[in-house]
Design an enzyme around this catalytic site. Sequence first.
Site, PDB file in Angstrom:
ATOM      1  CB  ILE A   1      -0.966   0.002   1.214  1.00 15.43           C
ATOM      2  CG1 ILE A   1      -1.856  -1.246   1.179  1.00 15.43           C
ATOM      3  CG2 ILE A   1      -1.827   1.259   1.213  1.00 15.43           C
ATOM      4  CD1 ILE A   1      -2.821  -1.370   2.344  1.00 15.43           C
TER       5      ILE A   1
ATOM      6  N   GLY B   1       0.937  -3.001   7.261  1.00 16.20           N
ATOM      7  CA  GLY B   1       0.305  -4.321   7.238  1.00 16.20           C
ATOM      8  C   GLY B   1      -1.140  -4.261   7.678  1.00 16.20           C
TER       9      GLY B   1
ATOM     10  CG  ASP C   1      -7.653 -10.013   3.899  1.00 13.01           C
ATOM     11  OD1 ASP C   1      -7.356 -10.770   2.954  1.00 13.01           O
ATOM     12  OD2 ASP C   1      -7.597  -8.766   3.818  1.00 13.01           O
TER      13      ASP C   1
ATOM     14  CG  HIS D   1       4.710  -8.660 -33.359  1.00 13.67           C
ATOM     15  ND1 HIS D   1       5.787  -8.435 -32.523  1.00 13.67           N
ATOM     16  CD2 HIS D   1       4.788  -7.755 -34.359  1.00 13.67           C
ATOM     17  CE1 HIS D   1       6.499  -7.436 -33.016  1.00 13.67           C
ATOM     18  NE2 HIS D   1       5.916  -7.002 -34.123  1.00 13.67           N
TER      19      HIS D   1
HETATM   20  P1  FAD Z   1     -12.859  -7.878   3.511  1.00 22.84           P
HETATM   21  O1  FAD Z   1     -12.824  -7.384   2.118  1.00 22.84           O
HETATM   22  O2  FAD Z   1     -12.104  -7.118   4.537  1.00 22.84           O
HETATM   23  O3  FAD Z   1     -14.396  -7.964   3.922  1.00 22.84           O
HETATM   24  C1  FAD Z   1     -14.813  -8.312   5.187  1.00 22.84           C
HETATM   25  C2  FAD Z   1     -16.213  -7.781   5.393  1.00 22.84           C
HETATM   26  O4  FAD Z   1     -16.730  -8.311   6.605  1.00 22.84           O
HETATM   27  C3  FAD Z   1     -16.283  -6.273   5.526  1.00 22.84           C
HETATM   28  O5  FAD Z   1     -17.202  -5.739   4.593  1.00 22.84           O
HETATM   29  C4  FAD Z   1     -16.757  -6.035   6.962  1.00 22.84           C
HETATM   30  O6  FAD Z   1     -17.593  -4.893   7.093  1.00 22.84           O
HETATM   31  C5  FAD Z   1     -17.512  -7.332   7.231  1.00 22.84           C
HETATM   32  N1  FAD Z   1     -17.617  -7.667   8.654  1.00 22.84           N
HETATM   33  C6  FAD Z   1     -16.607  -7.800   9.548  1.00 22.84           C
HETATM   34  N2  FAD Z   1     -17.106  -8.159  10.752  1.00 22.84           N
HETATM   35  C7  FAD Z   1     -18.439  -8.283  10.612  1.00 22.84           C
HETATM   36  C8  FAD Z   1     -19.496  -8.628  11.499  1.00 22.84           C
HETATM   37  N3  FAD Z   1     -19.277  -8.924  12.791  1.00 22.84           N
HETATM   38  N4  FAD Z   1     -20.756  -8.644  11.018  1.00 22.84           N
HETATM   39  C9  FAD Z   1     -21.017  -8.330   9.716  1.00 22.84           C
HETATM   40  N5  FAD Z   1     -20.046  -8.000   8.834  1.00 22.84           N
HETATM   41  C10 FAD Z   1     -18.785  -7.971   9.277  1.00 22.84           C
HETATM   42  N6  FAD Z   1      -5.875  -7.261  -2.730  1.00 22.84           N
HETATM   43  C11 FAD Z   1      -5.645  -7.660  -3.997  1.00 22.84           C
HETATM   44  O7  FAD Z   1      -5.746  -8.855  -4.287  1.00 22.84           O
HETATM   45  N7  FAD Z   1      -5.297  -6.773  -4.977  1.00 22.84           N
HETATM   46  C12 FAD Z   1      -5.172  -5.453  -4.728  1.00 22.84           C
HETATM   47  O8  FAD Z   1      -4.866  -4.682  -5.627  1.00 22.84           O
HETATM   48  C13 FAD Z   1      -5.407  -5.001  -3.406  1.00 22.84           C
HETATM   49  N8  FAD Z   1      -5.296  -3.697  -3.105  1.00 22.84           N
HETATM   50  C14 FAD Z   1      -5.566  -3.280  -1.834  1.00 22.84           C
HETATM   51  C15 FAD Z   1      -5.439  -1.915  -1.554  1.00 22.84           C
HETATM   52  C16 FAD Z   1      -5.707  -1.455  -0.276  1.00 22.84           C
HETATM   53  C17 FAD Z   1      -5.582   0.025   0.016  1.00 22.84           C
HETATM   54  C18 FAD Z   1      -6.111  -2.362   0.737  1.00 22.84           C
HETATM   55  C19 FAD Z   1      -6.437  -1.870   2.122  1.00 22.84           C
HETATM   56  C20 FAD Z   1      -6.224  -3.717   0.469  1.00 22.84           C
HETATM   57  C21 FAD Z   1      -5.944  -4.184  -0.823  1.00 22.84           C
HETATM   58  N9  FAD Z   1      -6.027  -5.532  -1.141  1.00 22.84           N
HETATM   59  C22 FAD Z   1      -5.761  -5.950  -2.417  1.00 22.84           C
HETATM   60  C23 FAD Z   1      -6.402  -6.554  -0.140  1.00 22.84           C
HETATM   61  C24 FAD Z   1      -7.891  -6.927  -0.289  1.00 22.84           C
HETATM   62  O9  FAD Z   1      -8.682  -5.783  -0.107  1.00 22.84           O
HETATM   63  C25 FAD Z   1      -8.244  -8.005   0.728  1.00 22.84           C
HETATM   64  O10 FAD Z   1      -7.377  -9.108   0.592  1.00 22.84           O
HETATM   65  C26 FAD Z   1      -9.678  -8.483   0.529  1.00 22.84           C
HETATM   66  O11 FAD Z   1     -10.600  -7.426   0.637  1.00 22.84           O
HETATM   67  C27 FAD Z   1     -10.017  -9.574   1.564  1.00 22.84           C
HETATM   68  O12 FAD Z   1     -11.331  -9.991   1.382  1.00 22.84           O
HETATM   69  P2  FAD Z   1     -12.183 -10.581   2.608  1.00 22.84           P
HETATM   70  O13 FAD Z   1     -13.478 -10.987   2.010  1.00 22.84           O
HETATM   71  O14 FAD Z   1     -11.377 -11.599   3.310  1.00 22.84           O
HETATM   72  O15 FAD Z   1     -12.367  -9.387   3.632  1.00 22.84           O
HETATM   73  P1  NAD Z   2       2.736  -4.926   3.624  1.00 20.63           P
HETATM   74  O1  NAD Z   2       2.938  -6.093   4.482  1.00 20.63           O
HETATM   75  O2  NAD Z   2       2.710  -5.089   2.143  1.00 20.63           O
HETATM   76  O3  NAD Z   2       3.879  -3.860   3.920  1.00 20.63           O
HETATM   77  C1  NAD Z   2       4.113  -3.344   5.204  1.00 20.63           C
HETATM   78  C2  NAD Z   2       5.515  -2.802   5.222  1.00 20.63           C
HETATM   79  O4  NAD Z   2       5.680  -2.039   6.404  1.00 20.63           O
HETATM   80  C3  NAD Z   2       6.571  -3.909   5.259  1.00 20.63           C
HETATM   81  O5  NAD Z   2       7.508  -3.683   4.224  1.00 20.63           O
HETATM   82  C4  NAD Z   2       7.184  -3.775   6.657  1.00 20.63           C
HETATM   83  O6  NAD Z   2       8.543  -4.120   6.678  1.00 20.63           O
HETATM   84  C5  NAD Z   2       6.961  -2.298   6.945  1.00 20.63           C
HETATM   85  N1  NAD Z   2       6.905  -1.943   8.369  1.00 20.63           N
HETATM   86  C6  NAD Z   2       6.302  -2.617   9.377  1.00 20.63           C
HETATM   87  N2  NAD Z   2       6.440  -1.933  10.545  1.00 20.63           N
HETATM   88  C7  NAD Z   2       7.135  -0.802  10.257  1.00 20.63           C
HETATM   89  C8  NAD Z   2       7.579   0.312  11.033  1.00 20.63           C
HETATM   90  N3  NAD Z   2       7.345   0.388  12.340  1.00 20.63           N
HETATM   91  N4  NAD Z   2       8.261   1.305  10.400  1.00 20.63           N
HETATM   92  C9  NAD Z   2       8.509   1.224   9.060  1.00 20.63           C
HETATM   93  N5  NAD Z   2       8.119   0.187   8.288  1.00 20.63           N
HETATM   94  C10 NAD Z   2       7.422  -0.807   8.869  1.00 20.63           C
HETATM   95  O7  NAD Z   2       1.401  -4.204   4.160  1.00 20.63           O
HETATM   96  P2  NAD Z   2       0.472  -3.078   3.541  1.00 20.63           P
HETATM   97  O8  NAD Z   2       1.206  -2.291   2.497  1.00 20.63           O
HETATM   98  O9  NAD Z   2      -0.108  -2.364   4.700  1.00 20.63           O
HETATM   99  O10 NAD Z   2      -0.640  -3.929   2.813  1.00 20.63           O
HETATM  100  C11 NAD Z   2      -1.432  -4.842   3.575  1.00 20.63           C
HETATM  101  C12 NAD Z   2      -1.836  -6.025   2.761  1.00 20.63           C
HETATM  102  O11 NAD Z   2      -2.830  -5.634   1.822  1.00 20.63           O
HETATM  103  C13 NAD Z   2      -0.706  -6.594   1.909  1.00 20.63           C
HETATM  104  O12 NAD Z   2       0.077  -7.519   2.607  1.00 20.63           O
HETATM  105  C14 NAD Z   2      -1.456  -7.254   0.806  1.00 20.63           C
HETATM  106  O13 NAD Z   2      -1.824  -8.532   1.248  1.00 20.63           O
HETATM  107  C15 NAD Z   2      -2.695  -6.387   0.646  1.00 20.63           C
HETATM  108  N6  NAD Z   2      -2.541  -5.484  -0.524  1.00 20.63           N
HETATM  109  C16 NAD Z   2      -2.368  -6.031  -1.749  1.00 20.63           C
HETATM  110  C17 NAD Z   2      -2.221  -5.222  -2.848  1.00 20.63           C
HETATM  111  C18 NAD Z   2      -2.044  -5.850  -4.194  1.00 20.63           C
HETATM  112  O14 NAD Z   2      -2.312  -7.042  -4.321  1.00 20.63           O
HETATM  113  N7  NAD Z   2      -1.611  -5.107  -5.209  1.00 20.63           N
HETATM  114  C19 NAD Z   2      -2.232  -3.847  -2.721  1.00 20.63           C
HETATM  115  C20 NAD Z   2      -2.399  -3.313  -1.456  1.00 20.63           C
HETATM  116  C21 NAD Z   2      -2.563  -4.143  -0.363  1.00 20.63           C
END
Ligand code: FAD
Ligand code: NAD
Length: 465
Positions: free
Chosen positions: A187, A272, A312, A444
């Site tokens: 991120i 993270g 997740d 290509h």
């Molecule tokens: P979530 O998407 O987190 O959904 C969980 C849902 O459960 C939520 O809507 C929440 O409101 C609901 N919930 C929780 N507790 C309760 C409860 N008690 N009752 C009812 N509902 C509840 N992944 C990629 O593969 N590619 C990417 O490019 C990518 N980019 C990302 C960029 C960002 C900025 C972030 C933050 C994440 C990104 N991720 C990406 C990670 C991706 O968003 C997650 O891996 C994915 O959303 C996980 O899906 P999930 O269904 O496990 O959980």
């Molecule tokens: P990340 O695990 O990718 O990166 C976190 C980084 O923070 C690591 O490099 C770690 O060494 C560093 N870090 C940890 N503690 C620190 C500290 N105290 N000071 C400085 N650096 C520190 O986590 P993220 O970027 O928060 O993303 C979370 C998760 O969301 C990812 O692991 C990924 O699974 C998912 N995600 C996926 C995509 C994608 O698929 N393109 C994009 C965004 C997020």
Amino acid sequence: MKEISCRLLVIGAGPGGYVCAIRAGQLGVDTVIVEMAKPGGTCLNVGCIPSKALIRAADEFALAAAMAAGTGHIGISVAEPKIDLARTVAWKDGIVGRLTSGVAGLLKKAGVKIVLGRAAFRDGKTVEVETETGQQLIRAENVVIATGSVSAELPALPLGGNVISSTEALALAKVPGKLAVVGGGYIGLELGTAFAKMGAKVTIVEAMERILPQYDAELTRPVARRLGDLGITVLTSAKAKGLAAKGDALVVERADGKDERIASDKVLVTVGRLPVTEGWGREELVLDMDGRSIRIDEQCRTSMRGIYAIGDVTGEPMLAHRAMAQGEMVAEIVAGHRRAWDKRCIPAVCFTDPEIVSVGLSPEAARAAGKQVKVGQFPLSANGRAMTLGGEAGFVRVVARADNHLVLGIQAVGTAVSELAAAFALAIEMGARLEDIAGTIHAHPTQGEGFQEAAFKALGLALHV
Ligand code: FAD
Ligand code: NAD
């Protein structure tokens, strides 16, 4: 209290939960899904999709700015571009709105009942939901926990005010003048790069020795170089210690042990994500844990009969496509099909500039697993399509077993290489050998030809280098 019963109850409508519910509904399983925020979860609302929208806007702006500055070199002149981030965010929100209402529509079409509210287990078969119109009790034969993850916080940098998570970063009304990013992972790099392209002065603080430590150094080198070209300062082996007293700077302990102040209008914390394992009555169950995440087996079963966990909340890799694949599998299991997790790979894509794709094993990981390997690497500087895209700083790499040429891993770094992830994953899933890739006609001019050339190279037969 209203009461309903069903065969399958899904808690959380993110990519894991909603895919599970749609497939279960399609298979005729009587399904209810509970969501306490909006359908689509983190991914559609505040994750994958909005971040890619912002990245696209930043890319367009940076291209126009380069042309205005005369550094674009493709014969187009434009006046100095301006960005109105509030309008960009509104455009992004429109995309999110279309997708989330689309998910709700797909759930309805599959015959799934959607209950809006917070779910909490009363016992292993009963869940209470706090809805706007009161309590609802749901009895279910099977329950899928798909509660996702939330941003991790640092004790020294609690979120609030100018210290923000990705969620707030995706909804800013204006581009911060100075942005400090704590964490040089997915991120931090995706959003840090986007804000730098939109004009922010960005500093990335990473605790490890290099950015994106989850990828091998060769893959991340072109990204590190580009961060420098964009004027982004990267401090590695550095730790964020907290905000300066006035709140206008981030204090960082550098690699040499000295403190440094980084003047910042906003501090984006991206260190993270943590599984959501509280707030839904876990204390009423007896679930084995794996560290902070729920322990699952190869069918996503938890330690309690009839309770599954996906996405997740089950830990790394926290990727939307893994959550979706788990959801689809669990729906089929509940419907009575024989399924188990048998995937050969989970592709990983980082939407940096240039983009990174990794599928299967890197050369180091393959050697560490005791395999004798052949590696073929093709530079995108020798690919015509990459030149026209202005993205020559990258390569495609294929890792195969030396004896029978079975492909073990494929990686690429380059402009728009994320779209190659499908071909890479398919090759591994189908058990391709180098000869299969080399023997496939690749259109290509495409960057996909780099994939074929990397296979040729591993066979000692490269044509274009
Ligand atoms: P979530 O998407 O987190 O959904 C969980 C849902 O459960 C939520 O809507 C929440 O409101 C609901 N919930 C929780 N507790 C309760 C409860 N008690 N009752 C009812 N509902 C509840 N992944 C990629 O593969 N590619 C990417 O490019 C990518 N980019 C990302 C960029 C960002 C900025 C972030 C933050 C994440 C990104 N991720 C990406 C990670 C991706 O968003 C997650 O891996 C994915 O959303 C996980 O899906 P999930 O269904 O496990 O959980
Ligand atoms: P990340 O695990 O990718 O990166 C976190 C980084 O923070 C690591 O490099 C770690 O060494 C560093 N870090 C940890 N503690 C620190 C500290 N105290 N000071 C400085 N650096 C520190 O986590 P993220 O970027 O928060 O993303 C979370 C998760 O969301 C990812 O692991 C990924 O699974 C998912 N995600 C996926 C995509 C994608 O698929 N393109 C994009 C965004 C997020």
